[in-house]
Design an enzyme around this catalytic site. Structure first.
Site, PDB file in Angstrom:
ATOM      1  CE1 TYR A  46      -4.098  -0.987  -5.161  1.00  0.00           C
ATOM      2  CE2 TYR A  46      -4.970  -3.213  -4.950  1.00  0.00           C
ATOM      3  CZ  TYR A  46      -4.558  -2.022  -4.373  1.00  0.00           C
ATOM      4  OH  TYR A  46      -4.601  -1.872  -3.004  1.00  0.00           O
ATOM      5  CB  VAL A 104      -0.044  -5.738   4.406  1.00  0.00           C
ATOM      6  CG1 VAL A 104      -1.290  -5.066   4.947  1.00  0.00           C
ATOM      7  CG2 VAL A 104      -0.152  -5.985   2.910  1.00  0.00           C
ATOM      8  CE  LYS A 144      -3.854   0.758  -1.164  1.00  0.00           C
ATOM      9  NZ  LYS A 144      -4.419   0.240   0.100  1.00  0.00           N
ATOM     10  CB  SER A 171      -0.926   0.027   1.224  1.00  0.00           C
ATOM     11  OG  SER A 171      -1.893  -0.981   1.096  1.00  0.00           O
ATOM     12  CE1 TYR A 196      -3.445   0.392   4.879  1.00  0.00           C
ATOM     13  CE2 TYR A 196      -2.052  -0.324   6.681  1.00  0.00           C
ATOM     14  CZ  TYR A 196      -2.319  -0.253   5.326  1.00  0.00           C
ATOM     15  OH  TYR A 196      -1.469  -0.816   4.432  1.00  0.00           O
TER      16      TYR A 196
END
Lengths: 613, 613
Positions: free
Chosen positions: B199, B269, B78, B75, B251
């Site tokens: 992705y 993660v 992102k 992530s 998060y």
């Protein structure tokens, strides 16, 4: 009109004041949004009111529009009451009772976190919990405590609008439901009515846009109200409250707020917005028309416009760490200072790499000080004497000081002597340097660069036997001022003068006395010191001082005997008599004097070039 | 061992490196948390790996532990892909498709906002939407574009871990559900498998803790990778991405993160955390054991510990605006510079309030520059010449420059001439000052303080008729160097010399040539200039120059004719001849020279005192 004074007598308009007035004018025609009506009293507000106030961290307040119109503080109070609770009850207790997460819901949501705590202190549930904690601790005094704290943040006594308070109380069923729900889970204890009265009263305190700006500036100024100078909250409470304001202060508009504005803020349904940017400003806005989230429409636009115009976003920092080192040199590249004898010069020239100077500038923060420490990681580049000139340093942050201390304590080898220069009593960084010294950090501190270099050079000369000849008697033949004189002329001059012995610690020349004598140092050591007792140079046998007496020029410095000092003293009259009988020699001396002075002018000019370069 | 070199040859350990190593040692025994297992390949990670890297905005990377071990970015990608989308597709398009609000839910939540947009680009729904927008725009090239961008942020070519990619694809049903849900609402268009492949590949790119630190530093350095110097994202994209990271990067731990750490960050993660603090640092951590939120346990602790140790919280700014004004004076309190004739001195003394000097220091930001403008609001305090000495200024921020421009353009009356001093070519603020000038701001710029004061003084002297006598012929009797000579001696000297006329713009003395002549200025004006072509002083009829030729001392400056200049030129030989026949007069001249030089030493010393005081 000798000084070209302008004719105006009203204060000149600063660019920031102009910008604030412009923004006020620009948004005045904006009539979007509705005055809050869920409490009948709030609906009576004049929707056209619009005030903008900016308070700086040095206590100046800029104002445009209706900045003196009172309105109820409403939810803006939540921020200050949270800070109060953190300070009064301790962070552990408060943080255990109230979360710090954004709720993603409306301000009056009854929803709690999965652990049954309110999401944060900026929504009603959290604020009621916060007031409940204070009510539990202070009983009937709770509201007065809150009112006093709000007043101290504002810098004036604030009062409650009783009509609004009654209206809040009568229509407060939703908050009553929240309070009872909280009591179910132990979030509040005791009499719910008392807690809610405290809370409703707190929301009904009357403030102005100016008050909100000063309150904001108290946050921005790390808990010290910059107008009154009073400490109104601890650092910890301020930092944590601002953090919660950032994530949750603008109701469920938080992400957008961080995205577009990025200044910690809290709004209230009375039409007020308080914003605070650490070390920059406090902002207070009043305009009662609200958007669907409950935020003042013109308030939001004003915050956005100001943030855009002046890059106020908290993440908008622009520094180039490299500018913190203005110069970095050793004496291989820069000539040493004047006032050294040839044999000292020779010692210093052989060891010209023994002194390294870093001229630091601006703010020594975490990032800039780390950069400084990285300039000193090469063992070969770390000299016997490291002079850090802080003369141009404006601030040392706590983190910068930590790295500074670490540099001297752990990074530099024990063989390096660290010398801090350029820290006079009125230096903005004097307190931190003093604190470092008091913590036992091994460092020498000098008010001026010159004094530091002199001291370091003396140490080098001393270590290499340079002062061994202090005790050896020098005859006049080595005197630069007497160069070119015949042995007979030297003998005649010597006979004319008086041999004088000064004890160590005697002031031989007082700068304030008229110049009457020239001294040729025969044995011992003397130092030339400025009016501020800064040692300008050290003289050893073979050097002269007070020579401006020969041309009747005023003294510019004191001269002190560092050791017992033996001098040949010649008065101005005696020299005039010598001149009568020894025209050639006297002319030669005058020429030597001009040459010495020309050298000093050159040195001083080079020094000025370096300082201004 | 002339330079006291320490014996060690390994680099010295800076305090920050020491702190990073200490933190690494402190948290190594921490075994809380679990390696991510929802993708089988991730479960294979060695849970003991632990690396911390800090990259500075000047491109230095500190490392402790396993900073070279590759792991998948997950992530963390992102953030960078969002920045890429903002730059490539435009903010309008991206912001219309993806929100900027924290979701308050887990990263893999399928919930959308009420308007059916993903909450933000840091949760899976937003990131998939973001990759979808890129896939729509770039087709099959989308992933290569992403990989290239990630590589440019890291400063090296990054590759995909194909096993993880396959594993992601096989177990990606939840993300597949999100993608289809997004397509229902038009959030993504086109082939869902292609979008998800893009992705999943993006999540499977291999990085190291060092890579994350450099990526973070690229954000911290406003979009320029400080290691490669390459511009990898626009300012706008960087600022907006950091804002979303702050509110949603960790998060559903965002509020706590802002409360405790306050540094924009994104975790993955795979065990990685990237953090970026503008103008300060980039931080990369790798430790695969995760907490319940999906954040690396040791990573969080490391961020907290570093933030605490060095006050890295974005709201932790500590500046005292007042330190930006180092001095504020007019010439009523400070003596003017040397090199003026008595009648000029008299004009200047009568108008000593006509020049006001503000010596500025450190960073001219929004807050400090506003403070400066407020020092100039009293019309009576605004002089004909305002000299702003920027010599000690390290930075001017954009907002500071806006206020600076506003000060000169709008605040100061037209009767005030603003002079900026202390901006040489290599000054860190030279570009901004140049930009201001190019924008048409009415300001005079001088490289040194001295040059600025000289110019302003000349203007004042000129305005008050001080130069009217340039055209009047001066005889030798007014020459300070010849004071005390009899009319006969003056006449003899005059006969000895040669009358020379120099055209305007001629260099009369070249500092590099040996000193051979002294000049007595009879008519016109000349200026003394330093090697760097800075005008040191202006001379008018009745003054001499080149006088060091009389004592065979080297020149220190050039002299240029400003107007046509008539001089009496006397060579060193001619003076020696005069000396033979006029011993008394020559002695007198030598004494006058010593007096002139003593005055210059005094002036220079006073100037040094002021500069270092």
């Amino acid at each position: 009109m000798p000084n070209f004074l302008p004719l105006a007598t009203t204060p000149l308009e600063t660019p920031l004041l102009r910008a604030i007035r412009d923004i006020h004018t620009r948004f005045t025609p904006l009539h979007d949004g509705e005055v809050a009506s869920y409490i009948p009293e709030l609906g009576k507000a004049d929707p056209d009111h619009f005030g903008i106030a900016v308070a700086t961290t040095d206590g100046h307040v800029y104002e445009a529009g209706d900045t003196a119109v009172p309105f109820t503080i409403q939810s803006v109070s939540k921020a200050i009451v949270y800070a109060l609770a953190l300070d009064m009850l301790g962070s552990e207790k408060v943080e255990a009772a109230i979360g710090v997460e954004p709720s993603g819901e409306a301000f009056n949501s009854i929803r709690l976190k999965a652990d049954n705590r309110p999401f944060n202190a900026m929504v009603n549930a959290g604020a009621i919990c916060c007031s409940g904690l204070l009510a539990e601790a202070a009983g009937d005094e709770a509201f007065e405590l809150i009112r006093t704290t709000l007043s101290r943040f504002a810098g004036r006594e604030l009062e409650v609008d009783d009509a609004v308070f009654q209206s809040e109380r009568q229509t407060g069923d939703r908050n009553r439901a929240i309070a009872y729900l909280l009591r179910t889970y132990g979030g509040v204890r005791g009499d719910v009515d008392h807690i809610l009265d405290t809370y409703f009263r707190q929301c009904s305190v009357l403030v102005t846009a100016r008050d909100l700006a000063v309150m904001g500036a108290s946050f921005a100024n790390h808990g010290v109200n910059p107008v009154t100078g009073e400490m109104v909250a601890s650092n910890y409470a301020v930092a944590r409250t601002l953090a919660v304001m950032i994530s949750s202060g603008m109701y469920d508009f938080a992400g957008e707020w961080i995205y577009r504005v990025g200044v910690p803020a809290k709004s209230g349904v009375g039409g007020g917005i308080l914003a605070a940017l650490p070390s920059q400003l406090g902002l207070g806005i009043f305009s009662p028309r609200l958007d669907a989230h409950g935020n003042s429409v013109r308030g939001l636009r004003t915050c956005s416009a100001l943030s855009d115009a002046f890059d106020l976003h908290m993440l908008s920092r622009r520094d180039d760490v490299r500018t913190c080192i203005a110069a970095d040199y050793d004496f291989r590249t820069v000539p040493s200072k004047p006032g050294r004898q040839p044999h000292e010069q020779s010692i210093l020239e052989q060891r010209s790499g023994s002194i390294r100077v870093l001229e630091l500038a601006g703010k020594l923060s975490f990032a800039t000080m780390d950069y400084v420490t990285r300039r000193l990681t090469d063992p070969a580049g770390v000299p016997a004497f490291l002079i850090l000139n802080l003369h141009r340093v404006s601030t040392i942050t706590d983190a910068g000081l930590r790295l500074f201390t670490g540099l001297i304590r752990n990074q530099l080898p024990a063989s390096t002597t660290t010398v801090i220069a350029g820290v006079e009593g009125n230096s903005p960084v004097a307190p931190q340097v003093k604190a470092m010294k008091e913590e036992g950090v091994r460092v020498r501190i000098f008010p001026t660069y010159d004094a530091a270099v002199d001291w370091a050079e003396d140490q080098i000369v001393y270590r290499h036997g340079g002062f061994s000849q202090i005790g050896i008697e020098a005859d006049l033949s080595g005197q630069a001022l007497l160069a070119g004189l015949s042995p007979q002329e030297l003998a005649d001059l010597s006979r004319l003068g008086t041999r004088v012995v000064f004890d160590a610690g005697t002031r031989i020349i007082d700068a304030n006395e008229p110049p009457a004598r020239v001294y040729f140092l025969v044995r011992g050591m003397v130092s030339v010191r400025s009016m501020h007792d800064v040692r300008l140079s050290t003289l050893i046998p073979g050097m002269a001082f007070g020579e401006l007496a020969l041309i009747d020029q005023p003294r510019s410095a004191d001269v002190w005997a560092d050791t017992e000092a033996v001098c040949l003293e010649i008065s101005a009259e005696q020299f005039r008599a010598f001149q009568e009988t020894h025209a050639r020699a006297a002319d030669r001396i005058m020429r030597n004097l001009a040459i010495l002075l020309a050298g000093r002018v050159r040195m001083a000019t080079a020094r000025i070039d370096m300082l201004t370069g």
